[in-house]
Motif scaffolding. Structure first.
Motif, PDB file in Angstrom:
ATOM      1  N   GLN A  40       0.771  -1.025   0.370  1.00 53.88           N
ATOM      2  CA  GLN A  40       0.289  -0.146   0.036  1.00 53.88           C
ATOM      3  C   GLN A  40       0.716   1.790   0.071  1.00 53.88           C
ATOM      4  OE1 GLN A  40      -2.598  -0.064   3.307  1.00 53.88           O
ATOM      5  NE2 GLN A  40      -4.192   1.247   2.348  1.00 53.88           N
ATOM      6  N   HIS A  41       1.858   1.560   0.646  1.00 59.50           N
ATOM      7  CA  HIS A  41       2.962   2.384   0.394  1.00 59.50           C
ATOM      8  C   HIS A  41       3.719   2.575  -0.461  1.00 59.50           C
ATOM      9  CE1 HIS A  41       6.851   0.725   0.903  1.00 59.50           C
ATOM     10  NE2 HIS A  41       6.617  -0.495   1.561  1.00 59.50           N
ATOM     11  N   LYS A  42       3.865   3.485  -0.783  1.00 58.51           N
ATOM     12  CA  LYS A  42       4.785   3.532  -1.554  1.00 58.51           C
ATOM     13  C   LYS A  42       5.716   4.940  -1.434  1.00 58.51           C
ATOM     14  CE  LYS A  42       2.804   2.290  -5.516  1.00 58.51           C
ATOM     15  NZ  LYS A  42       3.551   0.713  -5.826  1.00 58.51           N
ATOM     16  N   LYS A  43       6.645   4.351  -0.064  1.00 55.41           N
ATOM     17  CA  LYS A  43       7.853   5.284   0.140  1.00 55.41           C
ATOM     18  C   LYS A  43       8.931   5.776  -1.046  1.00 55.41           C
ATOM     19  CE  LYS A  43       6.764   4.599   4.909  1.00 55.41           C
ATOM     20  NZ  LYS A  43       6.917   4.541   5.944  1.00 55.41           N
ATOM     21  N   LYS A  44       9.440   6.427  -0.868  1.00 52.53           N
ATOM     22  CA  LYS A  44      10.563   6.326  -1.847  1.00 52.53           C
ATOM     23  C   LYS A  44      12.472   6.531  -1.749  1.00 52.53           C
ATOM     24  CE  LYS A  44       7.827   8.938  -4.746  1.00 52.53           C
ATOM     25  NZ  LYS A  44       6.521  10.508  -4.599  1.00 52.53           N
ATOM     26  N   LEU A  45      13.063   6.401  -2.399  1.00 55.23           N
ATOM     27  CA  LEU A  45      13.990   5.584  -2.054  1.00 55.23           C
ATOM     28  C   LEU A  45      15.041   5.938  -3.035  1.00 55.23           C
ATOM     29  CD1 LEU A  45      16.698   5.272  -0.051  1.00 55.23           C
ATOM     30  CD2 LEU A  45      16.115   3.189  -1.120  1.00 55.23           C
ATOM     31  N   ALA A  46      15.251   7.009  -2.797  1.00 55.44           N
ATOM     32  CA  ALA A  46      16.557   7.895  -4.051  1.00 55.44           C
ATOM     33  C   ALA A  46      17.903   7.919  -3.715  1.00 55.44           C
ATOM     34  CB  ALA A  46      16.751   9.900  -4.688  1.00 55.44           C
ATOM     35  N   VAL A  47      19.305   6.968  -4.092  1.00 54.39           N
ATOM     36  CA  VAL A  47      20.274   6.961  -4.102  1.00 54.39           C
ATOM     37  C   VAL A  47      20.926   7.524  -5.030  1.00 54.39           C
ATOM     38  CG1 VAL A  47      22.171   4.683  -4.127  1.00 54.39           C
ATOM     39  CG2 VAL A  47      19.739   3.820  -3.396  1.00 54.39           C
TER      40      VAL A  47
ATOM     41  N   GLU B  80       8.835   8.933   4.976  1.00 51.00           N
ATOM     42  CA  GLU B  80       8.227   8.367   3.459  1.00 51.00           C
ATOM     43  C   GLU B  80       9.145   8.924   3.051  1.00 51.00           C
ATOM     44  OE1 GLU B  80       5.137   7.971   2.218  1.00 51.00           O
ATOM     45  OE2 GLU B  80       5.264   8.294   4.564  1.00 51.00           O
ATOM     46  N   ASN B  81      10.303   9.457   2.455  1.00 50.20           N
ATOM     47  CA  ASN B  81      11.258   8.960   1.583  1.00 50.20           C
ATOM     48  C   ASN B  81      12.978   8.762   2.188  1.00 50.20           C
ATOM     49  OD1 ASN B  81      12.739  11.710   1.746  1.00 50.20           O
ATOM     50  ND2 ASN B  81      10.331  12.694   1.186  1.00 50.20           N
ATOM     51  N   CYS B  82      13.740   8.517   1.573  1.00 53.23           N
ATOM     52  CA  CYS B  82      15.239   8.545   2.136  1.00 53.23           C
ATOM     53  C   CYS B  82      15.996   9.202   0.728  1.00 53.23           C
ATOM     54  CB  CYS B  82      15.225   6.862   2.460  1.00 53.23           C
ATOM     55  SG  CYS B  82      16.968   7.303   2.954  1.00 53.23           S
TER      56      CYS B  82
ATOM     57  N   SER C 273      21.482  -5.511  -1.534  1.00 51.02           N
ATOM     58  CA  SER C 273      20.186  -5.118  -0.900  1.00 51.02           C
ATOM     59  C   SER C 273      18.982  -4.329  -1.569  1.00 51.02           C
ATOM     60  CB  SER C 273      20.956  -4.214  -0.361  1.00 51.02           C
ATOM     61  OG  SER C 273      22.018  -4.462   0.433  1.00 51.02           O
ATOM     62  N   ILE C 274      19.051  -4.951  -2.412  1.00 52.45           N
ATOM     63  CA  ILE C 274      17.572  -3.987  -3.819  1.00 52.45           C
ATOM     64  C   ILE C 274      16.518  -4.661  -3.000  1.00 52.45           C
ATOM     65  CG2 ILE C 274      16.697  -3.821  -6.170  1.00 52.45           C
ATOM     66  CD1 ILE C 274      19.550  -3.522  -6.691  1.00 52.45           C
ATOM     67  N   HIS C 275      16.918  -6.115  -2.732  1.00 50.99           N
ATOM     68  CA  HIS C 275      15.625  -6.939  -2.640  1.00 50.99           C
ATOM     69  C   HIS C 275      14.753  -6.048  -1.662  1.00 50.99           C
ATOM     70  CE1 HIS C 275      12.266  -9.953  -3.462  1.00 50.99           C
ATOM     71  NE2 HIS C 275      12.880 -10.055  -1.966  1.00 50.99           N
ATOM     72  N   THR C 276      15.959  -6.085  -0.539  1.00 60.33           N
ATOM     73  CA  THR C 276      15.257  -6.188   0.955  1.00 60.33           C
ATOM     74  C   THR C 276      14.686  -4.535   1.354  1.00 60.33           C
ATOM     75  OG1 THR C 276      16.804  -7.629   2.022  1.00 60.33           O
ATOM     76  CG2 THR C 276      15.895  -6.078   3.187  1.00 60.33           C
ATOM     77  N   LEU C 277      16.135  -3.706   0.252  1.00 59.93           N
ATOM     78  CA  LEU C 277      15.588  -2.228   0.196  1.00 59.93           C
ATOM     79  C   LEU C 277      13.784  -1.907  -0.407  1.00 59.93           C
ATOM     80  CD1 LEU C 277      18.869   0.067  -0.384  1.00 59.93           C
ATOM     81  CD2 LEU C 277      17.606  -0.482   2.004  1.00 59.93           C
ATOM     82  N   GLN C 278      13.851  -2.731  -1.205  1.00 65.09           N
ATOM     83  CA  GLN C 278      12.555  -2.743  -2.195  1.00 65.09           C
ATOM     84  C   GLN C 278      11.129  -3.279  -1.452  1.00 65.09           C
ATOM     85  OE1 GLN C 278      13.201  -4.695  -5.934  1.00 65.09           O
ATOM     86  NE2 GLN C 278      13.120  -3.078  -7.194  1.00 65.09           N
ATOM     87  N   GLN C 279      11.079  -4.115  -0.157  1.00 68.19           N
ATOM     88  CA  GLN C 279       9.890  -4.022   0.502  1.00 68.19           C
ATOM     89  C   GLN C 279       9.931  -2.713   1.755  1.00 68.19           C
ATOM     90  OE1 GLN C 279       8.895  -7.089   1.026  1.00 68.19           O
ATOM     91  NE2 GLN C 279      11.017  -7.358  -0.586  1.00 68.19           N
ATOM     92  N   GLU C 280      10.345  -1.685   1.503  1.00 68.60           N
ATOM     93  CA  GLU C 280       9.826  -0.393   2.176  1.00 68.60           C
ATOM     94  C   GLU C 280      10.262   0.187   1.147  1.00 68.60           C
ATOM     95  OE1 GLU C 280      10.489  -0.621   5.513  1.00 68.60           O
ATOM     96  OE2 GLU C 280      11.404  -2.274   5.673  1.00 68.60           O
ATOM     97  N   ALA C 281      10.545   0.221   0.131  1.00 67.53           N
ATOM     98  CA  ALA C 281      10.476   1.889  -0.932  1.00 67.53           C
ATOM     99  C   ALA C 281       9.899   1.391  -1.919  1.00 67.53           C
ATOM    100  CB  ALA C 281      10.760   2.970  -0.047  1.00 67.53           C
TER     101      ALA C 281
END
Ligand SMILES: [Zn+2]
Length: 296
Positions: free
Chosen positions: A63-70, A246-248, A268-276
Motif C-alpha cells: 500500500q505504501h509508496k515510500k521513495k528511496l533515492a540512491v 516517507e522518503n530517504c 540489498s535491492i530486494h530488501t530495500l524494495q520491501q520498504e520503498a
C-alpha cells in the motif's frame, strides 16, 4: 397424416431437442473443467489477475509508496565501480563531476540507462587537499561574477543534468553569498540543489526555502567508511529510516570503494524494495514543486 398433425409433431421434437441439449450442457459442464485442464487453469489465472489489485490494497507493504533515492557521487573520471553502478536493475541518480575525461560519456550513459543525472559541483571544503576538488571548483574567495561564470560553465559541461549536488563543500555550503548565487542560477535553469550535508551549518535549507526551491538533502552516507560491513550497516540504517519517514536520500560513491558499494547495494535491492520504491532524486524534488518553480 395431415399438415396440422405434422406441425404439432415437429414442434414436439424441437422442444424435446432443446430440453435434451440443455440437460447435456448442464451435465457436461463439470466434465469440461476436468477434460480441459488448460481452460480451468486459464480461468484460475484470470481470477488471480483480478485478485492482485485487491491484494495490493490489503497488503500494508504494497500500500505504501515510500521513495528511496540512491545518489552515487564522483563519476566523470573513469572511476572504479562505474560499470557496476551503471548496470543496476533499479533507478539510481549519478552525480557527475564537470571537465573530466569521462564527464560527457558517464552522463550520457546514465541518461540512457534511465537514471537521473546531477552536476557534482566541486566546492571548497573547510579541510582537505585542493587537488581533491577537481577542475572548475567554487571557492569562497571568488567574486560574484567568477562564481556565476564557473557554475554556468559546469552546468553546460554535464549533459542531461536535472540538478546539482556538492562535491566536498563544507566551507562553501555555509557561505550565504556564494550559495545564493548558485541557487539563483538553479532557479533560472530549472534545476534543484541536493545538499550532500557535508556541513551541518549548511545554509541551503534556509536559502531554498526563501527562494522557493525544493529542499532535498542527504540523510545517510552509505560508504563514509570503505568496508563491506560498514556499507551493509548503513543500508540497514536506510531501511530503519524508511520505517518512520516517507522518503530517504542516501549517497554512495564510485572510486576506491566503488566496487564494494555497488556490490552491497546490488545485494540489498530486494530488501530495500520491501520498504520503498527506487526513484530518481528528481522525483523527490518534483514533489515540492512550487508555482514559481517548475521543472522544464
Ligand atoms: Zn564527491
Amino acid at each position: 397424416m395431415d399438415r396440422y398433425k405434422i406441425k404439432i409433431k415437429v414442434k414436439g421434437i424441437a422442444r424435446w431437442l432443446v430440453a435434451m441439449s440443455t440437460l447435456c450442457a448442464l451435465l457436461a459442464w463439470p466434465v469440461s473443467i476436468y477434460a480441459f485442464p488448460d481452460t480451468g487453469h486459464l480461468v484460475a489465472g484470470e481470477s488471480a489477475l483480478m485478485a492482485d489489485p485487491v491484494k495490493e490494497i490489503q497488503s500494508p507493504k504494497a500500500q505504501h509508496k515510500k521513495k528511496l533515492a540512491v545518489i552515487i557521487d564522483d563519476l566523470g573520471n573513469k572511476m572504479e565501480g562505474t560499470d557496476e553502478i551503471m548496470s543496476m536493475p533499479v533507478k539510481l541518480t549519478v552525480a557527475v563531476m564537470p571537465f573530466l575525461q569521462t564527464t560527457q560519456q558517464d552522463a550520457k550513459r546514465a541518461h540512457e540507462q534511465g537514471y537521473d543525472v546531477l552536476l557534482h559541483l566541486p566546492m571548497e571544503p573547510k579541510r582537505g587537499r585542493p587537488e581533491w576538488l577537481g577542475p572548475g571548483a567554487i571557492l569562497t574567495k571568488m567574486s560574484d561574477e567568477e562564481v556565476r561564470k564557473r557554475v554556468e560553465a559546469a552546468i553546460d559541461n554535464v549533459p542531461y543534468a536535472v540538478g546539482i549536488n556538492n562535491h566536498m563543500g563544507s566551507k562553501v555550503t555555509a557561505d550565504e553569498r556564494i550559495m545564493s548565487i548558485v541557487l539563483d542560477i538553479c532557479k533560472e535553469r530549472g534545476l534543484f540543489f541536493v545538499d550532500s550535508k557535508t556541513n551541518y551549518r549548511s545554509v541551503l535549507g534556509k536559502l531554498c526555502e526563501q527562494k522557493g526551491l525544493p529542499q532535498v538533502y542527504n540523510h545517510i552516507f552509505l560508504d563514509d567508511v570503505a568496508s563491506n560491513d560498514h556499507i551493509s550497516r548503513q543500508i540497514g540504517k536506510v531501511s530503519e529510516w524508511l520505517k518512520s519517514h516517507e522518503n530517504c536520500v542516501t549517497i554512495g560513491h564510485v572510486g576506491s570503494r566503488g566496487k564494494k558499494t555497488a556490490s552491497v547495494l546490488r545485494r540489498s535491492i530486494h530488501t530495500l524494495q520491501q520498504e520503498a520504491d527506487f526513484v530518481g532524486v528528481s522525483d523527490l524534488a518534483r514533489e515540492q514543486q512550487k508555482p514559481d518553480f517548475i521543472f522544464p
